[in-house]
Design an enzyme around this catalytic site. Structure first.
Site, short mmCIF file in Angstrom:
data_model
loop_
_atom_site.label_atom_id
_atom_site.label_comp_id
_atom_site.label_asym_id
_atom_site.label_seq_id
_atom_site.Cartn_x
_atom_site.Cartn_y
_atom_site.Cartn_z
N GLN A 129 33.26 44.21 35.60
CA GLN A 129 33.98 45.20 36.17
C GLN A 129 34.65 45.81 34.99
OE1 GLN A 129 37.94 44.54 37.96
NE2 GLN A 129 36.83 45.09 40.05
N TYR A 144 43.54 52.66 40.82
CA TYR A 144 43.40 52.72 39.52
C TYR A 144 43.16 54.26 39.19
CZ TYR A 144 43.51 47.87 38.55
OH TYR A 144 43.84 46.29 38.70
N ALA A 170 35.95 35.91 47.31
CA ALA A 170 36.88 35.97 46.35
C ALA A 170 37.83 34.77 46.66
CB ALA A 170 38.08 37.05 46.16
N ARG A 171 38.77 34.67 47.61
CA ARG A 171 39.63 33.51 47.84
C ARG A 171 39.06 32.37 48.34
NH1 ARG A 171 43.75 37.07 51.79
NH2 ARG A 171 41.79 37.94 52.05
#
Length: 408
Positions: free
Chosen positions: A103, A173, A348-349
């Site tokens: 990433q 971002y 993810a989690r």
């Protein structure tokens, strides 16, 4: 393919030029396991765990394209010193049959100016409550420099053995902050109209594509919704994704939501772990989280595949392959994504809780996820990202910060 024409999520699939052993991607979660911007044995072990656990691809997060774009002082950026460790990491992941993505992005107004020794960049001057500092307005020279830095990061990702780059266009971002009318108040060609606000994202993706050609896959991770009034939203996200498709710069889209700057819990859904966040914050931020944290760290109801409703509208507007993120926890959610026309899923989690979950789903499609969406994993990215229900202590080793703890 299954009998009804729906892709089998656990069968091999192509993502651009890359062949994955299945359609499951370990989503980018900042690991907190690099040190002095170098790869550590802990970081390698972190990603090898998911490769060994059966994912098609794991994502190293987050590799800043410039030193001042880091959100943490230990984050990797693309220096000569970091390259040998990155190559060791990709080799180790490949040895277990998984692909690996880097990433890449610039933190922009989310970056940490004190740690970076340089002002954070923003489309317009902006006060960052977490770092208690002002981000400066990026000049056109800054924009050109950062755009080229994305291209150089992508070239270096190839040198380091990565199979893909995931370009960060989300979470406010830098690129995402330019998209947001709440943050971007410019009056030049990078502000005002949606076409102008999308210019930086398109230029970054063009620079990355020109740098890598077809040698690796290029993924764009982009917001559908900032989660704040007056921010970037789905009605603007749809045409931006169509422009990216027309530009021919992207192999797959991964749609996300929320603002690390203004509403970080919006992406995650579930409980906001205020006490745990306060425990790892320095003063005076610690006091601020305790006093007014509920106004910044909101709780949202959780449900499986919670980004599907919005992502479905992007799916209808473009032909690009898409990766469904958000509440993908079990085979049922994966199959739902496939039926809805998504080519890949990102997790993810649930994988933080059980790195071997995919292997076990391969053996038994009814395997449930043990993740309870408590979000207590989130504050651990300061000390080594982990599920606290599995490991309440840091995953960092006794060699942390010592020569034998680095990969060289």
């Amino acid at each position: 393919m299954t009998t009804n024409g729906t892709p089998d999520v656990l069968a091999p699939a192509s993502l651009g030029p890359v062949e994955l052993r299945n359609r499951v991607i370990k989503a980018a979660t900042y690991e907190g396991l690099s040190h002095r911007s170098l790869v550590t044995e802990d970081l390698v072990d972190f990603h090898v765990g998911y490769a060994r656990g059966g994912v098609g691809m794991t994502t190293v997060a987050y590799c800043a394209v410039a030193k001042e774009g880091r959100t943490d002082r230990h984050q990797i950026h693309w220096t000569d010193e970091a390259m040998p460790g990155l190559r060791k990491l990709t080799d180790a992941v490949h040895a277990h049959g998984s692909a690996v993505s880097a990433q890449i992005g610039h933190g922009g107004p989310v970056a940490n100016p004190k740690a970076n020794g340089a002002p954070a960049l923003s489309p317009s001057k902006h006060f960052h409550a977490t770092t208690l500092s002002w981000a400066k307005e990026a000049s056109v020279a800054d924009i050109k420099r950062v755009t080229e830095a994305h291209a150089e990061a992508a070239r270096r990702a190839i040198e380091a053995g990565f199979d893909a780059v995931e370009v960060h266009l989300g979470h406010n971002y830098l690129a995402s902050s330019f998209l947001s009318p709440k943050i971007n108040h410019r009056t030049d060609t990078y502000g005002g109209s949606l076409e102008n606000r999308a210019r930086l994202s398109r230029e970054i993706m063009r620079a990355v594509r020109d740098a890598v050609g077809g040698r690796i896959a290029v993924i764009a991770k982009m917001n559908m919704d900032d989660g704040v009034p007056g921010g970037f939203w789905l009605d603007e996200a749809i045409p931006v994704t169509q422009w990216l498709e027309q530009d021919g710069t992207v192999d797959a889209l991964e749609m996300t939501a929320g603002s690390s700057l203004l509403n970080p819990m919006y992406l995650f859904k579930g409980d906001a772990p205020l006490r745990e966040f306060a425990a790892v914050m320095p003063q005076p931020i610690k006091l601020g989280v305790r006093a007014v944290g509920k106004k910044f760290l909101h709780s949202y109801p959780y449900r499986d595949a919670y980004l599907l409703e919005d992502a479905r509208q992007i799916r209808a507007a473009v032909k690009l392959p898409m990766i469904l993120l958000g509440g993908i926890t079990d085979k049922a959610a994966m199959d739902l994504a496939m039926r809805e026309g998504f080519e890949f899923v990102a997790m993810a989690r649930s994988l933080l809780r059980e790195p071997d979950l995919i292997n076990r789903i391969q053996q038994d499609a009814d395997t449930p996820s043990l993740c309870i969406h408590c979000n207590k994993c989130m504050p651990t990215n300061f000390t080594g990202t982990r599920c606290v229900l599995v490991d309440r202590d840091t995953t960092r080793r006794a060699t942390w910060g010592k020569p034998e703890g680095y990969v060289a």
